[in-house]
Design a protein around this motif. Structure first.
Motif, PDB file in Angstrom:
ATOM      1  N   ARG A 143       0.858  -1.195   0.000  1.00 53.65           N
ATOM      2  CA  ARG A 143       0.000   0.000   0.000  1.00 53.65           C
ATOM      3  C   ARG A 143       0.890   1.239   0.000  1.00 53.65           C
ATOM      4  O   ARG A 143       1.974   1.228   0.569  1.00 53.65           O
ATOM      5  CB  ARG A 143      -0.926   0.029   1.218  1.00 53.65           C
ATOM      6  CG  ARG A 143      -1.988  -1.060   1.250  1.00 53.65           C
ATOM      7  CD  ARG A 143      -2.977  -0.819   2.371  1.00 53.65           C
ATOM      8  NE  ARG A 143      -3.753   0.407   2.158  1.00 53.65           N
ATOM      9  CZ  ARG A 143      -4.662   0.866   3.029  1.00 53.65           C
ATOM     10  NH1 ARG A 143      -4.873   0.227   4.162  1.00 53.65           N
ATOM     11  NH2 ARG A 143      -5.336   1.974   2.761  1.00 53.65           N
ATOM     12  N   GLY A 144       0.420   2.310  -0.620  1.00 49.21           N
ATOM     13  CA  GLY A 144       1.126   3.576  -0.586  1.00 49.21           C
ATOM     14  C   GLY A 144       2.253   3.672  -1.599  1.00 49.21           C
ATOM     15  O   GLY A 144       2.417   2.814  -2.477  1.00 49.21           O
ATOM     16  N   THR A 145       3.042   4.741  -1.470  1.00 48.13           N
ATOM     17  CA  THR A 145       4.218   4.982  -2.309  1.00 48.13           C
ATOM     18  C   THR A 145       5.460   4.662  -1.498  1.00 48.13           C
ATOM     19  O   THR A 145       5.624   5.170  -0.389  1.00 48.13           O
ATOM     20  CB  THR A 145       4.259   6.441  -2.784  1.00 48.13           C
ATOM     21  OG1 THR A 145       3.049   6.738  -3.500  1.00 48.13           O
ATOM     22  CG2 THR A 145       5.447   6.678  -3.695  1.00 48.13           C
ATOM     23  N   LEU A 146       6.356   3.851  -2.069  1.00 44.79           N
ATOM     24  CA  LEU A 146       7.430   3.253  -1.285  1.00 44.79           C
ATOM     25  C   LEU A 146       8.337   4.286  -0.630  1.00 44.79           C
ATOM     26  O   LEU A 146       8.582   4.219   0.573  1.00 44.79           O
ATOM     27  CB  LEU A 146       8.247   2.306  -2.171  1.00 44.79           C
ATOM     28  CG  LEU A 146       9.268   1.432  -1.448  1.00 44.79           C
ATOM     29  CD1 LEU A 146       8.592   0.551  -0.412  1.00 44.79           C
ATOM     30  CD2 LEU A 146      10.042   0.588  -2.443  1.00 44.79           C
ATOM     31  N   VAL A 147       8.866   5.210  -1.387  1.00 44.75           N
ATOM     32  CA  VAL A 147       9.792   6.202  -0.831  1.00 44.75           C
ATOM     33  C   VAL A 147       9.195   7.599  -1.020  1.00 44.75           C
ATOM     34  O   VAL A 147       9.037   8.074  -2.152  1.00 44.75           O
ATOM     35  CB  VAL A 147      11.177   6.113  -1.515  1.00 44.75           C
ATOM     36  CG1 VAL A 147      12.066   7.256  -1.048  1.00 44.75           C
ATOM     37  CG2 VAL A 147      11.832   4.775  -1.203  1.00 44.75           C
ATOM     38  N   GLN A 148       8.832   8.245   0.115  1.00 45.92           N
ATOM     39  CA  GLN A 148       8.289   9.591   0.088  1.00 45.92           C
ATOM     40  C   GLN A 148       9.047  10.463   1.074  1.00 45.92           C
ATOM     41  O   GLN A 148       9.447   9.997   2.139  1.00 45.92           O
ATOM     42  CB  GLN A 148       6.808   9.596   0.487  1.00 45.92           C
ATOM     43  CG  GLN A 148       5.899   8.754  -0.386  1.00 45.92           C
ATOM     44  CD  GLN A 148       4.472   8.818   0.093  1.00 45.92           C
ATOM     45  OE1 GLN A 148       3.819   9.858   0.014  1.00 45.92           O
ATOM     46  NE2 GLN A 148       3.972   7.702   0.618  1.00 45.92           N
ATOM     47  N   GLU A 149       9.219  11.703   0.728  1.00 47.89           N
ATOM     48  CA  GLU A 149       9.917  12.629   1.615  1.00 47.89           C
ATOM     49  C   GLU A 149       9.083  12.865   2.871  1.00 47.89           C
ATOM     50  O   GLU A 149       7.884  13.147   2.810  1.00 47.89           O
ATOM     51  CB  GLU A 149      10.183  13.955   0.907  1.00 47.89           C
ATOM     52  CG  GLU A 149      11.068  14.884   1.703  1.00 47.89           C
ATOM     53  CD  GLU A 149      11.523  16.087   0.900  1.00 47.89           C
ATOM     54  OE1 GLU A 149      12.182  16.973   1.492  1.00 47.89           O
ATOM     55  OE2 GLU A 149      11.235  16.132  -0.311  1.00 47.89           O
ATOM     56  N   GLY A 150       9.738  12.708   4.036  1.00 53.46           N
ATOM     57  CA  GLY A 150       9.083  12.942   5.309  1.00 53.46           C
ATOM     58  C   GLY A 150       8.263  11.782   5.826  1.00 53.46           C
ATOM     59  O   GLY A 150       7.646  11.885   6.903  1.00 53.46           O
ATOM     60  N   LYS A 151       8.233  10.655   5.100  1.00 51.69           N
ATOM     61  CA  LYS A 151       7.438   9.509   5.523  1.00 51.69           C
ATOM     62  C   LYS A 151       8.289   8.245   5.539  1.00 51.69           C
ATOM     63  O   LYS A 151       9.352   8.164   4.914  1.00 51.69           O
ATOM     64  CB  LYS A 151       6.232   9.315   4.606  1.00 51.69           C
ATOM     65  CG  LYS A 151       5.226  10.454   4.668  1.00 51.69           C
ATOM     66  CD  LYS A 151       4.004  10.162   3.813  1.00 51.69           C
ATOM     67  CE  LYS A 151       2.989  11.290   3.884  1.00 51.69           C
ATOM     68  NZ  LYS A 151       1.776  11.000   3.099  1.00 51.69           N
TER      69      LYS A 151
END
Length: 403
Positions: A143-151
């Motif tokens: 689920r989601g986006t694998l590499v995100q800034e701040g997460k």
């Protein structure tokens, strides 16, 4: 038996010897046919067992190495002297132009302690990385986006405690001004759930981008990861020639203790193969002895009909080779059938049979095993026949088993 013998042309000795040996192996008129079949099936089961065990052990080892090269230390990694992302990116572009380099990217690891909303603590590492190449193909996003800034991206293993969208407390140790290290804590959101084929990686690794990691800890060591299908020693020398200050480390060097343990395991596999061959030799010797003693009266009859000792020995050596060859053929057929059927069985039963394993048969090892078994089969028959033929013909007729 006399009629059967004279049916073969005595004037053609080799043809007669061959046909008699063939009859003694599996002919329906042979009263010891069941014994020959038991010997053949025993050899087939032994060969099948050895082949499948070694195939599984080899596949498990290769699978472990592949996971290490994909997720942990990559094929080669290079610690950099400074943590400048701009300089690191420039070096990555240079490395990508080397013929032996498939992919190059930046990454950094720092130890971390992640505490979920319900108080569950996970000790592991925070990895800031550029997801590229083999790594991007092998990390599956649930689920989601694998590499995100701040997460953060967390493994699906922890999904019951650290779910998608949850806020977790992330603690790292950072160099302090008055103390050697001080704990730094920050609240971060889980922006993705992922999973891989390597449990140890999933259990301990949280992913983020490099900018987020360096905002958290500016002193973290920056590294370059490389994937290559070429000669790693040659690539290592090329990298040193490109920049003499770089110290590339291959995956074997980075995991020296594990690699040594795997080499020891490989040696144990060879020892297992040797011990299994010893077991088969004992089986061949005992089976051949029983079969030859059961045929001693027929040996005496053939001697009384004028066959020379060399011809008699050749008959029973050929018989033993026929039996061994049939058993080995069945064993090889069963082995290749097992390799072919395994993916379907593992897919049907799921992870209980290590679905990701790819079983293969090592041709050279199989050839050595087959040649060794055939050689010892012929040798056991030769020695046994020679011992029996030393006895007087009348004793062979009178006694059930000659000494």
């Amino acid at each position: 038996m006399e009629k059967e013998f004279y049916r073969y042309n005595i004037g053609e000795p080799m043809k007669s010897v061959f046909l008699i040996a063939k009859r003694y192996a599996f002919s329906r008129q042979n009263r010891h046919r069941n014994t020959s079949l038991r010997i053949a099936f025993g050899l087939a089961i032994c060969l099948f067992s050895i082949t499948m065990i070694l195939s599984f052990m080899q596949a498990l080892q290769l699978n472990q190495f592949d996971d290490i090269r994909t997720y942990e230390s990559f094929d080669i990694h290079i610690p950099l002297a400074n943590n400048s992302l701009e300089q690191g990116s420039a070096l990555v572009e240079k490395l990508k132009h080397l013929d032996l380099v498939d992919d190059a990217f930046l990454y950094s690891d720092i130890p971390t302690l992640v505490i979920s909303q319900n108080g569950v603590t996970v000790a592991g590492r925070l990895r800031g990385i550029q997801i590229e190449g083999r790594l991007a193909r092998n990390i599956r996003t649930f689920r989601g986006t694998l590499v995100q800034e701040g997460k953060l991206a967390s493994s699906y293993i922890h999904a019951s405690d650290i779910g998608f969208g949850d806020t977790v407390s992330v603690t790292i140790l950072k160099k302090g001004k008055q103390a050697a290290v001080v704990p730094i804590r920050r609240e971060m959101e889980i922006g993705a759930l992922y999973y891989t084929s390597m449990y140890e990686f999933d259990d301990t690794t949280f992913l983020t981008d490099l900018h987020t990691l360096y905002a958290f800890n500016p002193e973290a060591t920056l590294c370059v990861g490389l994937y290559s299908r070429g000669n790693l020693k040659q690539l290592k020398e090329e990298i040193k020639g490109l920049d003499g200050t770089l110290n590339p480390i291959t995956w074997q060097e980075a995991n020296a203790s594990l690699y040594g343990a795997m080499e020891l395991e490989q040696s144990m596999m060879e020892l297992l193969l040797f011990l299994m061959i010893v077991v088969i030799i004992i089986h061949i010797r005992n089976s051949s002895k029983r079969l030859l003693l059961a045929k001693q009266r027929e040996m005496a009859m053939l001697r009384s009909m004028g066959l020379r000792l060399a011809q008699l020995q050749l008959i029973f050596v050929l018989q033993a080779l026929f039996v061994a060859l049939v058993g080995l053929s069945l064993g090889i057929l069963a082995s290749f059938l097992g390799i072919w059927v395994y993916p379907f069985i593992s897919g049907f039963l799921g992870d209980s049979l290590a679905q990701g394993l790819v079983l293969t048969i090592h041709p050279m090892r199989l050839c050595i095993l087959v040649v060794a078994i055939l050689s010892f089969s012929g040798l056991a028959a030769y020695i046994g026949t020679r011992r029996i033929l030393k006895v007087d013909i009348m004793e062979m007729f009178i006694h059930d088993e000659v000494q």
